[in-house]
Each structure stands twice: as C-alpha cells, then as structure tokens.
Design an enzyme around this catalytic site. Structure first.
Site, PDB file in Angstrom:
ATOM      1  N   GLU A 190       3.472  -5.872  -3.603  1.00 33.83           N
ATOM      2  CA  GLU A 190       4.920  -5.981  -3.436  1.00 33.83           C
ATOM      3  C   GLU A 190       5.326  -7.405  -3.088  1.00 33.83           C
ATOM      4  O   GLU A 190       6.243  -7.981  -3.685  1.00 33.83           O
ATOM      5  CB  GLU A 190       5.395  -5.046  -2.318  1.00 33.83           C
ATOM      6  CG  GLU A 190       5.490  -3.594  -2.663  1.00 33.83           C
ATOM      7  CD  GLU A 190       6.149  -2.799  -1.548  1.00 33.83           C
ATOM      8  OE1 GLU A 190       7.372  -2.954  -1.365  1.00 33.83           O
ATOM      9  OE2 GLU A 190       5.438  -2.057  -0.847  1.00 33.83           O
ATOM     10  N   GLY A 221       9.858   1.228   6.029  1.00 32.64           N
ATOM     11  CA  GLY A 221       8.565   1.463   6.645  1.00 32.64           C
ATOM     12  C   GLY A 221       7.704   0.232   6.807  1.00 32.64           C
ATOM     13  O   GLY A 221       6.796   0.200   7.640  1.00 32.64           O
TER      14      GLY A 221
END
EC number: 3.6.1.6
Length: 446
Positions: A190, A221
């Site tokens: 990511e 998260g």
C-alpha cells in the site's frame, strides 16, 4: 533484510498515459513481497494486453475499449472502482477514460461473525459494475477484491471466512474472475504503491532535480509512511524491514516505508479509550478527556460496539487529550533520522477528511498545510468541543491524534508541508488503479 525489487524496463515513457503502465510494473513486482521475502523479484513482460483477457467474438471497432472492476475492502467501508480504458493501438499504452466509484459502510470486518452478510454487501456493490460495464464485456472484465487493515486485524479464521464468502459471490458473477482475485494486501505494498503513484503523477520521477515527495496515509486500522531518504544514515539507522529497494527508469530507489497495523484513526480511538481487547462491552463505559463532558453514546468498529463517554466530573481539553494520545504512539512509531524541513508530503484518507471537518481545507479542492496547522486546529477544537460536537464528538480526539502522530510519532518538524489531496491530475491516489492493471498483464514473477 531489505526488500529488493528488480523491474526490467527499457521504455522511454512519457508522463501521460504511460504512467499507468509504470505503476503496473511496480505494483506487480510488489504484489508478492512481504516482510519475510527478501529475494529479488524479476518481472518479464511476454504478452500484449489484447491477448490476455478471455477471447470473445467482438466487433473490431469495440476492441479498443475495455474495463476493470476493483474492490477496496477497507476497515471502515468497502469501495468499488469501475474503470474504463481505451487502447487505440495494440502497440500503444491504454488510457484511463473514466472511473465510476461507489462505497458502502461499514467495512467487511464488521461482519466478522456474519460472513454471509459481508458477501451480500459485495454482491450489492456488484450492481454498480453491471450498470457500468456493457453486458457483452462482462466475461472479459476482471473482477478483483483486495482487503486491507480491517481484515488484517481479524483472527485469521474469521478473515478467511469473509474472503471465502466474497469468492463465492465472485464465482457466481458474470464477470471474469482471475486467479487470486480475492486476497488481503500487505501494508508495505500500500505504502510503496501510493508513493510511486503520486510521484509519477506529479512528474517527480522524471524531474532532473531528483526531488520526490513523501506520502502519508491514515486509514481506519493502519497508517503508512513512505519517502525517499536523502541521507544514507536514515537507511543505516532504520530497521531492515523498513527499507524497500527497487529499480525504475534506470534508477535505483531505496525507500523508507512502513505500515503500522493498529494505528489507523479508528484503532487509535480504541487504544486511547483503553478498549483494545476489553471484555464486558455490554456494560463497560470507556471514558476520555478527548470527548465532550456530557457526551455518551455507542460507537462501533470492527464488528464490535463500545459504550463511550466524556468525563462528566473531570477535565477535558487539548492538554489532557494530548497526554492520552501520547501514550498510544510513544515508543511504537519509529522516527526516521531525517525528515527535512523542505520535504513535502502528500497526505491522504483521514488526514484529508479530518482537515475538512475542522475547516482547514476545502472539501473539494483540498489544500496545503503545515504540521503546525493541525496542532493549532486541535487546540481550538478541543478547547471548544461544544462548537464542533455537531461535526463529530470525536473531532478533538482525532485531530489531537493526528497532531501527536505527526510530531511525537514520526518526528516531523512543525513547518513540514503537507499537501492534502484525493486526486492528482484527476487520478485517484488510491492503490486501486495499479492493482487493476495487475490483472491485465501476464507477468512471470520469480
């Protein structure tokens, strides 16, 4: 050990539209890289796009348009991206013509104990794809879902059950379902993908000056930081698995990158409230000086509901709230040796959303801030909670956490420039576009 990624490239690629293929090269090389994998990854392109998708009998003039469907299963919501691409010539690179985007809340992780409901939410979003992609193109259109921190935080068996439900929905759909179409993406990918995306879109990978911009992503998260160090000491003094090395455009990049699982905005709320792993949620009340004194409500995240409130007989405000947030990040977030005053970082997701809520930037255009602007705004919001309660009773907590994360966590200078944005050159900074290309190219990854 550092992550070594070797991309074989000999193309002289202009910025648009060739930037999309360059993203693919990096994303595909990253797709199988985790902290445990240290061997070099060689990428070999052996086929053109037109020969990779399932063959159908189609009019010659329609072969220039194709589609891709990518699901981003985040911790606070599930999003669908339906991309339309145009390829005028088999020898040319495709151009992104259009994107249809839709999202629903909560995220898949909220259905940890009801996986069939998680599958149902995906099937509902699939209607967007059916309404966007022409029926004749369904069997040629790849359908993919990548889950992020929400599912990483779940027990493995619950995450697996959710993914299996999604896989069943995909298998029953009329779209093309590639191998490994439903999976959990690691946080390192990511961060690196976002860095390459932004620097490519802004032209920094081609700039003669060699200057690049860093990226900061704050999800529900997890949170990611990625930048190109200017000092070798930064690399030498960092944990080995915080460094990723890869070749791009005949240049070798050695990035500082890390994803902190459990330190996204929603997870940080739980940590500050002392609710992580707590039992007796049906009767326990979690209090914080970051919340308005008279506030009391139920709040849900990750499939669990918590009773939260302010401290009625206590004190509230920025100083006390900052102390709570400092306990969350202190000793956990690594501070790179260098974060130069002149460095520019692009900040996404909740950095952007909370800056909008606090009135720091325009919700449509975004804007440029310094780290000190978050601190100043956090003080105002926390010391005037009643004024901002209608925006969000958690705004003081969130703005203070962002301030603490940037200053005491990562160690940014107060005058570090942050560019808050959702798109660059009308292209989403999300990893979703690059991940879509992942399934358009027949790559041999060793």
């Amino acid at each position: 050990m550092s992550k070594n990624i070797s991309l074989k490239m000999s193309l002289q690629v202009p910025l648009l539209p060739a930037m999309f293929l360059s993203l693919v090269l990096v994303v595909l090389a990253l797709a199988g890289v985790t902290h445990a994998q240290h061997r070099a990854t060689a990428v070999d392109f052996s086929a053109s796009l037109g020969n990779l998708l399932p063959c159908l009998t189609r009019p010659a003039n329609s072969s220039h348009i194709f589609y891709g469907v990518m699901f981003d299963a985040g911790s606070t919501g599930t999003r669908i991206h339906v991309y339309t691409f145009i390829q005028k010539n088999p020898e040319e690179l495709p151009v992104l013509d259009n994107e249809v985007f839709h999202s629903i809340k909560p995220g898949l992780s909220a259905y940890a104990d009801m996986p069939e409901m998680g599958g149902y939410t995906v099937s509902e979003l699939l209607k967007v794809a059916k309404n966007t992609v022409p029926r004749l193109e369904w069997k040629r259109t790849p359908l993919v879902l990548k889950a992020t921190a929400g599912l990483r935080l779940l027990p493995p068996e619950k995450a697996k059950a959710l993914l299996e439900e999604v896989q069943d929905v995909f298998d029953e759909s009329p779209f093309y379902v590639p191998d490994d179409s439903v999976s959990i993406m690691n946080g390192t990918s990511e961060g690196i993908l976002a860095w390459v995306t932004v620097n490519f879109l802004t032209g920094h990978l081609h700039a003669e000056s060699g200057k690049t911009v860093g990226i900061l992503d704050l999800g529900g998260g997890s949170t990611q930081i990625t930048f190109l160090p200017k000092s070798k000491k930064t690399i030498q003094s960092s944990p080995a698995d915080y460094i990723a090395r890869f070749d791009l455009f005949n240049s070798t990049y050695e990035l500082y990158t890390h994803s902190y699982l459990g330190y996204g905005l929603m997870a940080a709320r739980l940590a500050a409230l002392g609710a992580l792993g707590a039992e007796g949620l049906e009767w326990r009340v979690f209090r914080s000086s970051c919340l308005p004194k008279k506030f009391k409500d139920d709040w849900s995240f990750g499939g669990l509901t918590y009773k939260v409130s302010g401290i009625v007989d206590g004190y509230a405000g920025y100083k006390l709230c900052y102390q709570e947030m400092l306990k969350v990040v202190k000793g956990v977030i690594h501070q790179p040796y260098e974060l130069k005053d002149t460095s520019i970082f692009y900040a996404f997701s909740y950095y952007y959303d909370r800056a909008v809520d606090a009135g720091l930037i325009d919700g449509t255009q975004g804007g440029t801030l310094e780290v000190r602007d978050f601190k100043k705004s956090a003080k105002e919001v926390c010391n005037k909670m009643s004024k901002y309660r209608s925006v969000s009773p958690f705004l003081c907590m969130d703005m203070t956490y962002i301030t603490c994360l940037l200053k005491d966590g990562f160690g940014f200078k107060e005058n570090t420039v942050l560019q808050l944005t959702k798109k660059v050159n009308n292209v989403e900074t999300s990893w979703a576009l690059g991940a879509t290309f992942n399934h358009f190219h027949n790559l041999k990854i060793h």
